[in-house]
Motif scaffolding. Sequence first.
Motif, PDB file in Angstrom:
ATOM      1  N   UNK A 143      -4.387  -7.076 -26.005  1.00  0.00           N
ATOM      2  CA  UNK A 143      -3.771  -7.682 -24.825  1.00  0.00           C
ATOM      3  C   UNK A 143      -4.807  -8.146 -23.816  1.00  0.00           C
ATOM      4  N   UNK A 144      -6.052  -7.851 -24.075  1.00  0.00           N
ATOM      5  CA  UNK A 144      -7.153  -8.243 -23.184  1.00  0.00           C
ATOM      6  C   UNK A 144      -6.924  -7.756 -21.755  1.00  0.00           C
ATOM      7  N   UNK A 145      -6.419  -6.544 -21.627  1.00  0.00           N
ATOM      8  CA  UNK A 145      -6.260  -5.944 -20.313  1.00  0.00           C
ATOM      9  C   UNK A 145      -5.031  -6.379 -19.540  1.00  0.00           C
ATOM     10  N   UNK A 146      -4.119  -7.147 -20.158  1.00  0.00           N
ATOM     11  CA  UNK A 146      -2.945  -7.588 -19.414  1.00  0.00           C
ATOM     12  C   UNK A 146      -2.014  -6.404 -19.141  1.00  0.00           C
ATOM     13  N   UNK A 147      -1.212  -6.548 -18.096  1.00  0.00           N
ATOM     14  CA  UNK A 147      -0.320  -5.463 -17.688  1.00  0.00           C
ATOM     15  C   UNK A 147       0.792  -5.301 -18.723  1.00  0.00           C
ATOM     16  N   UNK A 148       1.037  -4.048 -19.141  1.00  0.00           N
ATOM     17  CA  UNK A 148       2.123  -3.822 -20.093  1.00  0.00           C
ATOM     18  C   UNK A 148       3.058  -2.703 -19.646  1.00  0.00           C
ATOM     19  N   UNK A 149       2.936  -2.260 -18.403  1.00  0.00           N
ATOM     20  CA  UNK A 149       3.873  -1.290 -17.853  1.00  0.00           C
ATOM     21  C   UNK A 149       4.779  -1.980 -16.851  1.00  0.00           C
ATOM     22  N   UNK A 150       5.370  -1.194 -15.960  1.00  0.00           N
ATOM     23  CA  UNK A 150       6.179  -1.755 -14.876  1.00  0.00           C
ATOM     24  C   UNK A 150       5.234  -2.281 -13.807  1.00  0.00           C
ATOM     25  N   UNK A 151       5.276  -3.562 -13.544  1.00  0.00           N
ATOM     26  CA  UNK A 151       4.366  -4.164 -12.569  1.00  0.00           C
ATOM     27  C   UNK A 151       4.806  -3.822 -11.150  1.00  0.00           C
ATOM     28  N   UNK A 152       3.832  -3.563 -10.301  1.00  0.00           N
ATOM     29  CA  UNK A 152       4.108  -3.175  -8.918  1.00  0.00           C
ATOM     30  C   UNK A 152       4.380  -4.366  -8.017  1.00  0.00           C
ATOM     31  N   UNK A 153       3.905  -5.549  -8.442  1.00  0.00           N
ATOM     32  CA  UNK A 153       4.012  -6.719  -7.581  1.00  0.00           C
ATOM     33  C   UNK A 153       2.747  -6.984  -6.797  1.00  0.00           C
ATOM     34  N   UNK A 154       1.778  -6.075  -6.935  1.00  0.00           N
ATOM     35  CA  UNK A 154       0.488  -6.238  -6.278  1.00  0.00           C
ATOM     36  C   UNK A 154      -0.568  -6.425  -7.367  1.00  0.00           C
ATOM     37  N   UNK A 155      -1.041  -7.640  -7.603  1.00  0.00           N
ATOM     38  CA  UNK A 155      -1.929  -7.936  -8.737  1.00  0.00           C
ATOM     39  C   UNK A 155      -3.163  -7.046  -8.815  1.00  0.00           C
ATOM     40  N   UNK A 156      -3.802  -6.786  -7.683  1.00  0.00           N
ATOM     41  CA  UNK A 156      -5.006  -5.951  -7.715  1.00  0.00           C
ATOM     42  C   UNK A 156      -4.677  -4.537  -8.206  1.00  0.00           C
ATOM     43  N   UNK A 157      -3.563  -4.010  -7.731  1.00  0.00           N
ATOM     44  CA  UNK A 157      -3.146  -2.671  -8.164  1.00  0.00           C
ATOM     45  C   UNK A 157      -2.773  -2.680  -9.649  1.00  0.00           C
ATOM     46  N   UNK A 158      -2.077  -3.712 -10.078  1.00  0.00           N
ATOM     47  CA  UNK A 158      -1.679  -3.803 -11.482  1.00  0.00           C
ATOM     48  C   UNK A 158      -2.884  -3.903 -12.415  1.00  0.00           C
ATOM     49  N   UNK A 159      -3.942  -4.587 -11.961  1.00  0.00           N
ATOM     50  CA  UNK A 159      -5.137  -4.680 -12.797  1.00  0.00           C
ATOM     51  C   UNK A 159      -5.801  -3.312 -12.959  1.00  0.00           C
ATOM     52  N   UNK A 160      -5.718  -2.496 -11.922  1.00  0.00           N
ATOM     53  CA  UNK A 160      -6.310  -1.158 -11.999  1.00  0.00           C
ATOM     54  C   UNK A 160      -5.478  -0.209 -12.856  1.00  0.00           C
ATOM     55  N   UNK A 161      -4.169  -0.306 -12.737  1.00  0.00           N
ATOM     56  CA  UNK A 161      -3.282   0.645 -13.428  1.00  0.00           C
ATOM     57  C   UNK A 161      -2.744   0.120 -14.752  1.00  0.00           C
ATOM     58  N   UNK A 194       9.220  -2.468  -2.230  1.00  0.00           N
ATOM     59  CA  UNK A 194       8.519  -3.593  -2.865  1.00  0.00           C
ATOM     60  C   UNK A 194       8.367  -3.345  -4.368  1.00  0.00           C
ATOM     61  N   UNK A 195       8.063  -2.104  -4.740  1.00  0.00           N
ATOM     62  CA  UNK A 195       7.987  -1.772  -6.168  1.00  0.00           C
ATOM     63  C   UNK A 195       9.339  -2.025  -6.840  1.00  0.00           C
ATOM     64  N   UNK A 196      10.406  -1.628  -6.167  1.00  0.00           N
ATOM     65  CA  UNK A 196      11.750  -1.812  -6.714  1.00  0.00           C
ATOM     66  C   UNK A 196      12.086  -3.300  -6.843  1.00  0.00           C
ATOM     67  N   UNK A 197      11.778  -4.064  -5.805  1.00  0.00           N
ATOM     68  CA  UNK A 197      12.060  -5.507  -5.855  1.00  0.00           C
ATOM     69  C   UNK A 197      11.383  -6.145  -7.055  1.00  0.00           C
ATOM     70  N   UNK A 198      10.125  -5.818  -7.239  1.00  0.00           N
ATOM     71  CA  UNK A 198       9.391  -6.456  -8.329  1.00  0.00           C
ATOM     72  C   UNK A 198       9.898  -6.002  -9.693  1.00  0.00           C
ATOM     73  N   UNK A 199      10.230  -4.716  -9.817  1.00  0.00           N
ATOM     74  CA  UNK A 199      10.707  -4.200 -11.098  1.00  0.00           C
ATOM     75  C   UNK A 199      12.073  -4.775 -11.466  1.00  0.00           C
TER      76      UNK A 199
END
Length: 354
Positions: free
Chosen positions: A186-204, A229-234
């Motif tokens: 996946x080359x590091x792409x997000x595969x969990x529940x995204x938070x809506x904050x790209x920097x945070x998603x890249x870390x987690x 905000x987490x709920x909205x994005x999910x």
Amino acid sequence: MYESERSSDSAGSGYVPPQDMAAEQSVLGAMLLSKNAIDPATDLLESRDFYRPAHELIFDVITDLSGRGEPADAITVAAELTRRGEIGRIGGAAYLHDLVQGVPIAANVDYYAEIVHEKAVLRRLVEVGQQVAQLGQSGTGEIQDIVDRAQKAVLDVDGTKSGEDYNVLSDLMSSTIDELEELETRSGEVHGVMSGFPDLDRLTTGFKPGQMIVVAARPGVGKSTLGLDFVRNASIRQGLTSAIFSLEMTGSEIAMRLLSAEAKVSISHMRGGTVNKFDWDAISRTMPRVMSAPIVIDDSPNMTMPEIRSKARRIQKEHGLGLVVIDYLQLMTSGKRVENRQVEVSEFSRQMKL
């Protein structure tokens, strides 16, 4: 006639082991009355936790029927017991209907089950105490073997159904390598529940199933807003069902905050009644998207952790569940006497994983 009680209170001693017939009957009645009561009861109880053998048998049949995906009510349980030739052991089909009629509130099955479990633990403590005393008095065998047998009996007292939840490191390596290879593809792409904050998603790389994330900060800096905000994005962006258990804000206030954030309209304008035409247009465009989002809100006051767990299980069973937000731990109560508030909040955190 019902099948006789446990033999441990016989022998003419007059001693009756710890038990609560009303609680046992209420658990079974709730399970027969509502399918939503079966999972909470089986999460905590085993058939051996029931003092009356007839109750143990009924519990086994209910869980068996439920596990096969079949309805488990007074009619179907009676039919299954009749098929097995065991209907007489519980006192006949009429007793099942008595259980249904006698249950106060099916939604309180967690509390009834806790009473039954506590009594079962007390009974096993008595039994284990007698066993350990006999082991010590007999003095036969290797001392270490005697100690091991005593320890095994004591560890089994609480009847916790955790199974073998520990793993040897070598057993985990295969699944760990598989996960690493999957992440590489996946080359590091997000595969969990995204938070809506790209920097945070890249870390987690996204929030993963089973994770507990604690948002900690001083009062008034926006913890609740971040959770929403987490709920909205999910839910709005990813279509995942989210559950919000709020002990602070009302459901209508949460709905207003979600609409404000999604429509990009100031919450102060909405509360102050100073919404202009452009704001109304933005709200109108956003309303269908927010209304169709799979978000469940529970603003019941004084919620306890067993209540939240039970409700989350029902939501998971009925709608699926991708994210749970609890706002917030310090407002929860356990309803029990505890050493101090810190111990109580720590216990909430321990119980958080559903």
